[in-house]
Design a protein around this motif. Structure first.
Motif, mmCIF file in Angstrom:
data_model
loop_
_atom_site.group_PDB
_atom_site.id
_atom_site.type_symbol
_atom_site.label_atom_id
_atom_site.label_comp_id
_atom_site.label_asym_id
_atom_site.label_seq_id
_atom_site.Cartn_x
_atom_site.Cartn_y
_atom_site.Cartn_z
ATOM 1 N N UNK A 108 0.929 -1.311 -0.034
ATOM 2 C CA UNK A 108 -0.034 0.010 0.150
ATOM 3 C C UNK A 108 0.864 1.279 -0.073
ATOM 4 N N UNK A 109 0.568 2.054 -0.996
ATOM 5 C CA UNK A 109 1.356 3.361 -0.967
ATOM 6 C C UNK A 109 1.120 4.432 0.365
ATOM 7 N N UNK A 110 1.995 5.403 0.316
ATOM 8 C CA UNK A 110 1.601 6.429 1.319
ATOM 9 C C UNK A 110 0.238 6.998 1.001
ATOM 10 N N UNK A 111 0.148 7.426 -0.201
ATOM 11 C CA UNK A 111 -1.188 8.076 -0.246
ATOM 12 C C UNK A 111 -2.493 7.307 -0.139
ATOM 13 N N UNK A 112 -2.274 5.945 -0.443
ATOM 14 C CA UNK A 112 -3.245 4.944 -0.138
ATOM 15 C C UNK A 112 -3.755 5.151 1.427
ATOM 16 N N UNK A 113 -2.570 5.063 2.225
ATOM 17 C CA UNK A 113 -2.626 5.172 3.619
ATOM 18 C C UNK A 113 -3.558 6.298 4.446
ATOM 19 N N UNK B 20 -10.008 16.117 1.228
ATOM 20 C CA UNK B 20 -10.179 15.047 0.324
ATOM 21 C C UNK B 20 -9.431 15.724 -0.810
ATOM 22 N N UNK B 21 -9.906 16.753 -1.283
ATOM 23 C CA UNK B 21 -9.173 17.403 -2.590
ATOM 24 C C UNK B 21 -7.738 17.363 -2.317
ATOM 25 N N UNK B 22 -7.209 17.865 -1.185
ATOM 26 C CA UNK B 22 -5.784 17.890 -1.345
ATOM 27 C C UNK B 22 -4.889 16.560 -1.300
ATOM 28 N N UNK B 23 -5.715 15.796 -0.444
ATOM 29 C CA UNK B 23 -4.904 14.365 -0.499
ATOM 30 C C UNK B 23 -4.826 13.628 -1.782
ATOM 31 N N UNK B 24 -6.089 13.932 -2.563
ATOM 32 C CA UNK B 24 -6.051 13.284 -3.880
ATOM 33 C C UNK B 24 -4.934 13.792 -4.814
ATOM 34 N N UNK B 25 -4.750 15.183 -4.700
ATOM 35 C CA UNK B 25 -3.817 15.939 -5.405
ATOM 36 C C UNK B 25 -2.161 15.632 -4.934
ATOM 37 N N UNK B 26 -2.252 15.229 -3.688
ATOM 38 C CA UNK B 26 -0.848 15.344 -2.951
ATOM 39 C C UNK B 26 0.483 14.698 -3.671
ATOM 40 N N UNK B 27 1.454 15.587 -3.727
ATOM 41 C CA UNK B 27 2.872 15.126 -4.191
ATOM 42 C C UNK B 27 3.838 15.393 -3.008
ATOM 43 N N UNK B 28 4.691 14.587 -3.108
ATOM 44 C CA UNK B 28 5.876 14.443 -2.036
ATOM 45 C C UNK B 28 7.080 15.098 -2.756
ATOM 46 N N UNK B 29 7.932 15.843 -1.845
ATOM 47 C CA UNK B 29 9.195 16.719 -2.597
ATOM 48 C C UNK B 29 10.367 15.869 -1.701
ATOM 49 N N UNK C 161 -1.591 13.404 12.476
ATOM 50 C CA UNK C 161 -0.169 12.750 12.850
ATOM 51 C C UNK C 161 0.448 12.142 11.655
ATOM 52 N N UNK C 162 -0.178 11.550 10.810
ATOM 53 C CA UNK C 162 0.492 10.985 9.496
ATOM 54 C C UNK C 162 1.154 11.996 8.699
ATOM 55 N N UNK C 163 0.305 13.251 8.605
ATOM 56 C CA UNK C 163 0.663 14.391 7.837
ATOM 57 C C UNK C 163 1.579 15.176 8.533
ATOM 58 N N UNK C 164 1.721 14.991 9.761
ATOM 59 C CA UNK C 164 3.117 15.824 10.521
ATOM 60 C C UNK C 164 4.258 14.787 10.214
ATOM 61 N N UNK D 42 -5.470 8.288 2.439
ATOM 62 C CA UNK D 42 -6.785 7.902 2.059
ATOM 63 C C UNK D 42 -7.716 7.002 2.807
ATOM 64 N N UNK D 43 -7.098 5.972 3.207
ATOM 65 C CA UNK D 43 -7.654 5.068 4.012
ATOM 66 C C UNK D 43 -8.193 5.720 5.432
ATOM 67 N N UNK D 44 -7.258 6.536 5.813
ATOM 68 C CA UNK D 44 -7.508 7.075 7.161
ATOM 69 C C UNK D 44 -8.661 8.329 6.895
ATOM 70 N N UNK D 45 -8.422 8.740 5.869
ATOM 71 C CA UNK D 45 -9.417 10.095 5.636
ATOM 72 C C UNK D 45 -11.011 9.228 5.576
ATOM 73 N N UNK D 46 -11.009 8.013 4.869
ATOM 74 C CA UNK D 46 -12.163 7.462 4.911
ATOM 75 C C UNK D 46 -12.538 7.139 6.157
ATOM 76 N N UNK D 47 -11.790 6.583 7.130
ATOM 77 C CA UNK D 47 -12.077 6.446 8.549
ATOM 78 C C UNK D 47 -12.676 7.562 9.292
ATOM 79 N N UNK D 48 -12.191 8.868 9.011
ATOM 80 C CA UNK D 48 -12.940 10.039 9.549
ATOM 81 C C UNK D 48 -14.063 10.013 8.944
#
Length: 205
Positions: A1-6, A133-142, A43-46, A8-14
């Motif tokens: 499971x990718x980081x983005x999927x994790x 939700x919108x931000x997570x879908x478009x999330x890119x890591x640097x 916490x995950x975002x931090x 999104x999964x937590x967002x769904x739990x919210x």
């Protein structure tokens, strides 16, 4: 499971916990579980902050924080009611102010609960959820995600924050006992000092 999927999964739990809370806002566990689900995603975002742009991190953290803030007073009252309940059980008294105290606390809880469920609050909450939700879908890591270094810094920060929050709660709880319950201030201060000393010992080990 990718980081983005994790994420999104937590967002769904919210979303699930938010729906459960709306179905039964009288259940103490519902507001607790909702706030825990929000805190987990924050916490995950931090944890991923070094790999995110400052603007994206601030946006996600702010939106989730504003969402959680709607339930902060309600959760505080739930914890306070539970603490006072434990104290009343351990130190029963004839002619005490316990009944009036619990009546006032429950009344305040009902008021705060209703506030979270009115139309205005629900519109605001749904707005924050949609933004996240919108931000997570478009999330890119640097850059590269250094999990070891990130975890070490995060655990150190959480230890300090936990200690601070617990001490604040001790003061809040003890102040309620002084105001409403017939307990000598000297006794309350002694208990307060002992609890803080125990906390410092446990966190230093």
């Amino acid at each position: 499971m990718s980081v983005k999927e994790v994420l999104q999964q937590q967002y769904h739990q919210i979303q699930i916990e938010w729906l459960r809370y709306q179905n039964n806002p009288y259940e103490v566990a519902r507001v607790h579980d909702l706030r825990v689900s929000i805190r987990t995603l924050r916490g995950l975002i931090k944890f991923l902050k070094p790999a995110l742009s400052i603007s994206i991190y601030n946006q996600l953290n702010t939106d989730l924080g504003e969402f959680a803030q709607h339930f902060s007073d309600l959760r505080d009252l739930d914890v306070l009611i539970a603490k006072v309940g434990e104290y009343a059980y351990q130190y029963p008294e004839n002619g005490s102010n316990y009944p009036e105290l619990f009546k006032q606390l429950q009344h305040r809880r009902t008021e705060k609960m209703v506030q979270t469920l009115n139309k205005e609050s629900q519109v605001i909450i749904e707005k924050y959820l949609d933004k996240v939700n919108t931000t997570l879908k478009d999330l890119k890591f640097e850059g590269k995600i250094d999990q070891g270094n990130m975890m070490a810094k995060e655990f150190k920060h959480r230890d300090r924050k936990l200690m601070s929050n617990i001490i604040i709660w001790i003061f809040k709880t003890m102040s309620v006992f002084i105001m409403y319950v017939n307990v000598p201030k000297r006794y309350v201060i002694q208990r307060l000092i002992l609890q803080i000393m125990c906390l410092r010992k446990n966190t230093s080990e």
